[in-house]
Design an enzyme around this catalytic site. Structure first.
Site, PDB file in Angstrom:
ATOM      1  N   GLY A  46     -47.033  46.909  -5.543  1.00  7.89           N
ATOM      2  CA  GLY A  46     -46.438  46.810  -4.217  1.00  7.89           C
ATOM      3  C   GLY A  46     -47.400  47.355  -3.179  1.00  7.89           C
ATOM      4  N   GLN A  51     -49.687  51.324   4.682  1.00  7.76           N
ATOM      5  CA  GLN A  51     -50.832  51.753   3.861  1.00  7.76           C
ATOM      6  C   GLN A  51     -52.149  51.117   4.295  1.00  7.76           C
ATOM      7  OE1 GLN A  51     -48.455  50.883   0.135  1.00  7.76           O
ATOM      8  NE2 GLN A  51     -49.771  52.504  -0.603  1.00  7.76           N
ATOM      9  N   HIS A 133     -39.700  52.691  -2.812  1.00 10.54           N
ATOM     10  CA  HIS A 133     -41.007  53.325  -2.554  1.00 10.54           C
ATOM     11  C   HIS A 133     -41.670  52.690  -1.324  1.00 10.54           C
ATOM     12  CE1 HIS A 133     -45.018  54.892  -4.277  1.00 10.54           C
ATOM     13  NE2 HIS A 133     -45.415  54.007  -3.378  1.00 10.54           N
ATOM     14  N   GLU A 134     -41.603  51.354  -1.225  1.00 13.10           N
ATOM     15  CA  GLU A 134     -42.259  50.661  -0.098  1.00 13.10           C
ATOM     16  C   GLU A 134     -41.522  50.903   1.218  1.00 13.10           C
ATOM     17  OE1 GLU A 134     -45.035  49.929  -0.912  1.00 13.10           O
ATOM     18  OE2 GLU A 134     -44.837  49.514  -3.052  1.00 13.10           O
ATOM     19  N   HIS A 137     -42.523  54.108   2.633  1.00 10.67           N
ATOM     20  CA  HIS A 137     -43.802  54.041   3.361  1.00 10.67           C
ATOM     21  C   HIS A 137     -43.582  53.590   4.806  1.00 10.67           C
ATOM     22  CE1 HIS A 137     -46.994  54.894   0.483  1.00 10.67           C
ATOM     23  NE2 HIS A 137     -46.593  53.980  -0.375  1.00 10.67           N
TER      24      HIS A 137
HETATM   25  O1  GNR Z   1     -48.784  50.155  -7.854  1.00  9.00           O
HETATM   26  C1  GNR Z   1     -47.819  50.902  -7.715  1.00  9.00           C
HETATM   27  N1  GNR Z   1     -47.114  51.286  -8.806  1.00  9.00           N
HETATM   28  C2  GNR Z   1     -45.910  51.950  -8.751  1.00  9.00           C
HETATM   29  C3  GNR Z   1     -45.421  52.500  -9.927  1.00  9.00           C
HETATM   30  C4  GNR Z   1     -44.214  53.161  -9.937  1.00  9.00           C
HETATM   31  C5  GNR Z   1     -43.485  53.276  -8.774  1.00  9.00           C
HETATM   32  C6  GNR Z   1     -43.963  52.743  -7.587  1.00  9.00           C
HETATM   33  C7  GNR Z   1     -45.168  52.078  -7.573  1.00  9.00           C
HETATM   34  S1  GNR Z   1     -45.743  51.383  -6.097  1.00  9.00           S
HETATM   35  C8  GNR Z   1     -47.476  51.427  -6.369  1.00  9.00           C
HETATM   36  C9  GNR Z   1     -48.197  50.701  -5.257  1.00  9.00           C
HETATM   37  C10 GNR Z   1     -47.975  51.430  -3.966  1.00  9.00           C
HETATM   38  O2  GNR Z   1     -48.523  52.467  -3.675  1.00  9.00           O
HETATM   39  N2  GNR Z   1     -47.105  50.939  -3.136  1.00  9.00           N
HETATM   40  O3  GNR Z   1     -46.814  51.561  -2.001  1.00  9.00           O
HETATM   41 NI    NI Z   2     -47.209  53.659  -2.368  1.00 10.56          NI
END
Ligand code: GNR
Ligand code: NI
Length: 167
Positions: A46, A51, A133-134, A137
């Protein structure tokens, strides 16, 4: 297409809150294409526009094994959350650090696609973790902020040392 440089924690620009996209135009489609290329090249599952220092609410994700299931969400919003799950997370902005984070197990998401059309989707598993997670951000939040102050301090020190080595 173009590869975009990825900001590294603790860069203060990772804490900016991204603005909503008014119109999904050619500029947004180009941004999404460049972000996808950058994510695949990293490689990661992702990437949020934050970022790559673009403070617009755009995320790209591909959690498939074959890397053939690109998803682009513009103005993503979590409508509801269900359950809890703990899993190890990493982040392209925090290279080499993997830590356990607690998230909702299942989330209902609303977003716009690259045609500017709204859609809703219920996701679970790795995609649910990734969406949360995204979106964090886009709100200026990096996953390490869920960890203890001590761990955050240690991570900053480790990344500063890495930066000195690679400089
Ligand atoms: O590549 C990514 N792997 C991941 C693994 C577990 C939980 C979240 C992620 S997101 C990360 C890529 C990233 O930094 N996205 O913002
Ligand atoms: Ni990330």
């Amino acid at each position: 297409m173009a590869l975009l440089p990825i900001l590294r924690y603790p860069d203060p620009r990772l804490h900016k809150k991204a603005s909503r996209v008014d119109v999904v135009d050619a500029g947004i489609r180009k941004l999404a294409a460049d972000m996808a290329e950058t994510m695949y090249e990293a490689p990661g599952i992702g990437l949020a526009a934050t970022q790559v220092d673009v403070h617009k609410r755009v995320i790209v994700m591909d959690v498939s094994e074959e890397k053939n299931d690109l998803r682009v969400f513009v103005n993503p919003e979590i409508l509801s959350r269900e359950g809890e799950c703990e899993g190890e997370e990493g982040c392209l902005s925090v290279p080499g650090i993997y830590e356990t984070v607690k998230r909702a197990a299942k989330v209902r998401v609303r977003a716009l696609n690259l045609e500017g059309e709204p859609f809703e989707l219920e996701v679970e598993g790795l995609l649910a973790v990734c969406v949360q997670h995204e979106i964090d951000h886009l709100d200026g939040k990096v996953f390490v902020e869920y960890l203890s102050r001590l761990k955050q301090t240690r991570i900053k020190a480790k990344l500063a040392k890495q930066a000195r080595i690679t400089a």
